[in-house]
Write a protein that holds these residues in place. Structure first.
Motif, PDB file in Angstrom:
ATOM      1  N   PRO A  89      -5.954 -15.310  14.315  1.00 38.15           N
ATOM      2  CA  PRO A  89      -6.707 -15.762  15.494  1.00 38.15           C
ATOM      3  C   PRO A  89      -7.937 -16.577  15.088  1.00 38.15           C
ATOM      4  N   GLY A  90      -8.266 -17.572  15.899  1.00 38.84           N
ATOM      5  CA  GLY A  90      -9.469 -18.362  15.651  1.00 38.84           C
ATOM      6  C   GLY A  90     -10.689 -17.469  15.562  1.00 38.84           C
ATOM      7  N   HIS A 130      -9.164 -26.127   7.285  1.00 36.67           N
ATOM      8  CA  HIS A 130      -8.974 -25.978   8.739  1.00 36.67           C
ATOM      9  C   HIS A 130      -9.933 -24.942   9.324  1.00 36.67           C
ATOM     10  N   ASP A 155      -8.988 -24.578  13.534  1.00 33.19           N
ATOM     11  CA  ASP A 155      -7.881 -25.519  13.708  1.00 33.19           C
ATOM     12  C   ASP A 155      -8.348 -26.953  13.475  1.00 33.19           C
ATOM     13  N   GLU A 161      -4.608 -28.735  17.617  1.00 40.00           N
ATOM     14  CA  GLU A 161      -5.415 -27.886  18.493  1.00 40.00           C
ATOM     15  C   GLU A 161      -4.684 -26.589  18.816  1.00 40.00           C
ATOM     16  N   GLY A 162      -5.369 -25.472  18.575  1.00 42.78           N
ATOM     17  CA  GLY A 162      -4.813 -24.154  18.850  1.00 42.78           C
ATOM     18  C   GLY A 162      -3.919 -23.602  17.757  1.00 42.78           C
ATOM     19  N   ASN A 163      -3.655 -24.382  16.718  1.00 35.80           N
ATOM     20  CA  ASN A 163      -2.833 -23.917  15.589  1.00 35.80           C
ATOM     21  C   ASN A 163      -3.762 -23.274  14.554  1.00 35.80           C
ATOM     22  N   TYR A 164      -4.287 -22.108  14.907  1.00 34.29           N
ATOM     23  CA  TYR A 164      -5.285 -21.448  14.078  1.00 34.29           C
ATOM     24  C   TYR A 164      -4.635 -20.856  12.833  1.00 34.29           C
ATOM     25  N   HIS A 165      -5.110 -21.282  11.689  1.00 35.77           N
ATOM     26  CA  HIS A 165      -4.647 -20.733  10.415  1.00 35.77           C
ATOM     27  C   HIS A 165      -5.585 -21.184   9.314  1.00 35.77           C
TER      28      HIS A 165
END
Length: 198
Positions: A89-90, A130, A155, A161-165
């Protein structure tokens, strides 16, 4: 004093005590940042005991949850992936996979907000990309220990956008090479080995 006077005095004392217990007379900024860091930086895995073993660099992620994405196609197949992606999660705490010194804080088109940490023997660079941002106070030249919070999952860059890793990479270095000149090495085997052994 009458009985009514004592009751009123007792109520005033109780209300004043309750108010004071909810009020802090220190720096609000310092208190808020401590709470924010504590809330977003759960304890990391313990520091590795064997050479070649790394701490999983995302708090709360187990080695068994990491997949080997080395050389997976990127950029529409124009290049291979040189690292290991660890979804989370971000805002999740990113921790140092190994001890070292912050060599570079950098922002790039591909990696977004990044940190480069160099091992004490100067033979390895650990690359974190990131990111959403750095842990307050993180600075170039700062020594860090394995498991220490350094940043937060985000991200930025080409993550989407929203691809939290966290993109975690490693480079083998010559002692005189600069932070961007190393030879990429697959970190997955050393992350997978982070499982505690008995």
């Amino acid at each position: 004093m009458s009985r009514l006077g004592w009751i009123i005095l007792a109520v005033v004392v109780v209300v004043a005590g309750a108010f004071l217990s909810m009020t802090s007379f220190g720096s609000t900024e310092r208190r808020t940042s401590r709470v924010a860091v504590a809330a977003s930086a759960p304890d990391a895995e313990p520091a590795p005991e064997r050479p070649g073993q790394l701490v999983v660099p995302v708090a709360g992620v187990r080695p068994s949850a990491i997949a080997d994405s080395w050389n997976d196609p990127r950029g529409g197949g124009s290049r291979g992936h040189h690292g290991t992606d660890i979804p989370a999660p971000g805002g999740t705490a990113v921790v140092a996979a190994a001890a070292g010194r912050v060599e570079k804080l950098f922002r790039s088109g591909l990696g977004g907000i990044t940190v480069y940490i160099r091992s004490p023997d100067r033979r390895w660079i650990y690359y974190y990309a990131h990111l959403a941002g750095y842990t307050p106070g993180l600075a170039e030249g700062q020594a860090v220990r394995a498991g220490q919070s350094i940043a937060y999952v985000g991200d930025t860059g080409d993550a989407g956008e929203g691809n939290y890793h966290l993109h975690f990479g490693m480079q083998r270095m010559q002692p005189d090479q600069r932070w961007y000149q190393g030879e990429d090495v697959n970190p997955y085997p050393m992350l997978a080995a982070a499982a505690p052994t008995r």
